[in-house]
Write a protein that holds these residues in place. Structure first.
Motif, mmCIF file in Angstrom:
data_model
loop_
_atom_site.group_PDB
_atom_site.id
_atom_site.type_symbol
_atom_site.label_atom_id
_atom_site.label_comp_id
_atom_site.label_asym_id
_atom_site.label_seq_id
_atom_site.Cartn_x
_atom_site.Cartn_y
_atom_site.Cartn_z
ATOM 1 N N PHE A 1 0.827 -1.204 0.000
ATOM 2 C CA PHE A 1 0.000 0.000 0.000
ATOM 3 C C PHE A 1 0.861 1.254 0.000
ATOM 4 O O PHE A 1 0.591 2.199 -0.743
ATOM 5 C CB PHE A 1 -0.937 -0.003 1.214
ATOM 6 N N SER A 2 1.909 1.281 0.815
ATOM 7 C CA SER A 2 2.770 2.469 0.873
ATOM 8 C C SER A 2 3.536 2.649 -0.435
ATOM 9 O O SER A 2 3.772 3.777 -0.877
ATOM 10 C CB SER A 2 3.733 2.380 2.054
ATOM 11 N N SER A 3 3.904 1.577 -1.072
ATOM 12 C CA SER A 3 4.602 1.648 -2.351
ATOM 13 C C SER A 3 3.688 2.204 -3.439
ATOM 14 O O SER A 3 4.100 3.054 -4.241
ATOM 15 C CB SER A 3 5.108 0.261 -2.743
ATOM 16 N N VAL A 4 2.446 1.742 -3.450
ATOM 17 C CA VAL A 4 1.477 2.222 -4.436
ATOM 18 C C VAL A 4 1.139 3.680 -4.177
ATOM 19 O O VAL A 4 1.064 4.491 -5.100
ATOM 20 C CB VAL A 4 0.204 1.342 -4.414
ATOM 21 N N LEU A 5 0.964 4.037 -2.926
ATOM 22 C CA LEU A 5 0.655 5.417 -2.564
ATOM 23 C C LEU A 5 1.802 6.349 -2.956
ATOM 24 O O LEU A 5 1.572 7.426 -3.508
ATOM 25 C CB LEU A 5 0.369 5.526 -1.064
ATOM 26 N N PHE A 6 3.040 5.936 -2.687
ATOM 27 C CA PHE A 6 4.192 6.739 -3.075
ATOM 28 C C PHE A 6 4.265 6.900 -4.587
ATOM 29 O O PHE A 6 4.565 7.979 -5.099
ATOM 30 C CB PHE A 6 5.486 6.099 -2.548
ATOM 31 N N SER A 7 3.950 5.852 -5.314
ATOM 32 C CA SER A 7 3.969 5.900 -6.776
ATOM 33 C C SER A 7 2.913 6.874 -7.301
ATOM 34 O O SER A 7 3.182 7.659 -8.218
ATOM 35 C CB SER A 7 3.730 4.507 -7.343
ATOM 36 N N ILE A 8 1.719 6.837 -6.730
ATOM 37 C CA ILE A 8 0.644 7.737 -7.156
ATOM 38 C C ILE A 8 1.006 9.183 -6.854
ATOM 39 O O ILE A 8 0.810 10.074 -7.691
ATOM 40 C CB ILE A 8 -0.684 7.333 -6.486
ATOM 41 N N ILE A 9 1.538 9.438 -5.686
ATOM 42 C CA ILE A 9 1.925 10.808 -5.308
ATOM 43 C C ILE A 9 3.035 11.312 -6.216
ATOM 44 O O ILE A 9 3.021 12.467 -6.653
ATOM 45 C CB ILE A 9 2.334 10.865 -3.821
ATOM 46 N N THR A 10 3.997 10.468 -6.522
ATOM 47 C CA THR A 10 5.094 10.858 -7.420
ATOM 48 C C THR A 10 4.567 11.202 -8.805
ATOM 49 O O THR A 10 4.973 12.205 -9.403
ATOM 50 C CB THR A 10 6.137 9.725 -7.509
ATOM 51 N N TRP A 11 3.665 10.392 -9.334
ATOM 52 C CA TRP A 11 3.061 10.676 -10.637
ATOM 53 C C TRP A 11 2.269 11.976 -10.616
ATOM 54 O O TRP A 11 2.321 12.773 -11.558
ATOM 55 C CB TRP A 11 2.150 9.534 -11.064
ATOM 56 N N ALA A 12 1.507 12.202 -9.553
ATOM 57 C CA ALA A 12 0.692 13.419 -9.452
ATOM 58 C C ALA A 12 1.573 14.666 -9.435
ATOM 59 O O ALA A 12 1.276 15.650 -10.116
ATOM 60 C CB ALA A 12 -0.182 13.362 -8.208
#
Length: 63
Positions: A3-14
């Motif tokens: 979950f933290s990896s996916v969340l970090f990926s989404i925030i980085t993309w945003a």
């Protein structure tokens, strides 16, 4: 952990897309303003008088 990896990926993309949006916006505005068509359009357009408030567009005041 996933979950933290996916969340970090989404925030980085945003954040990346947000920065890219401002870069493209600035480039397009600058390109239009410096183009021949943009300058000729700016020269031909009449200046629009600024209204101080919404009361200035009242039907009694429009002449």
């Amino acid at each position: 952990m996933i979950f933290s990896s996916v969340l970090f990926s989404i925030i980085t993309w945003a954040i990346g897309l947000y920065i890219l949006y401002f870069i493209i916006t600035a480039a397009v505005k600058n390109g239009i303003n410096q183009s021949v068509i943009g300058r000729s359009f700016e020269d031909k357009s009449e200046p629009v008088p600024e209204k101080k408030s919404f009361l200035d567009s009242d039907l009694d005041n429009d002449k």
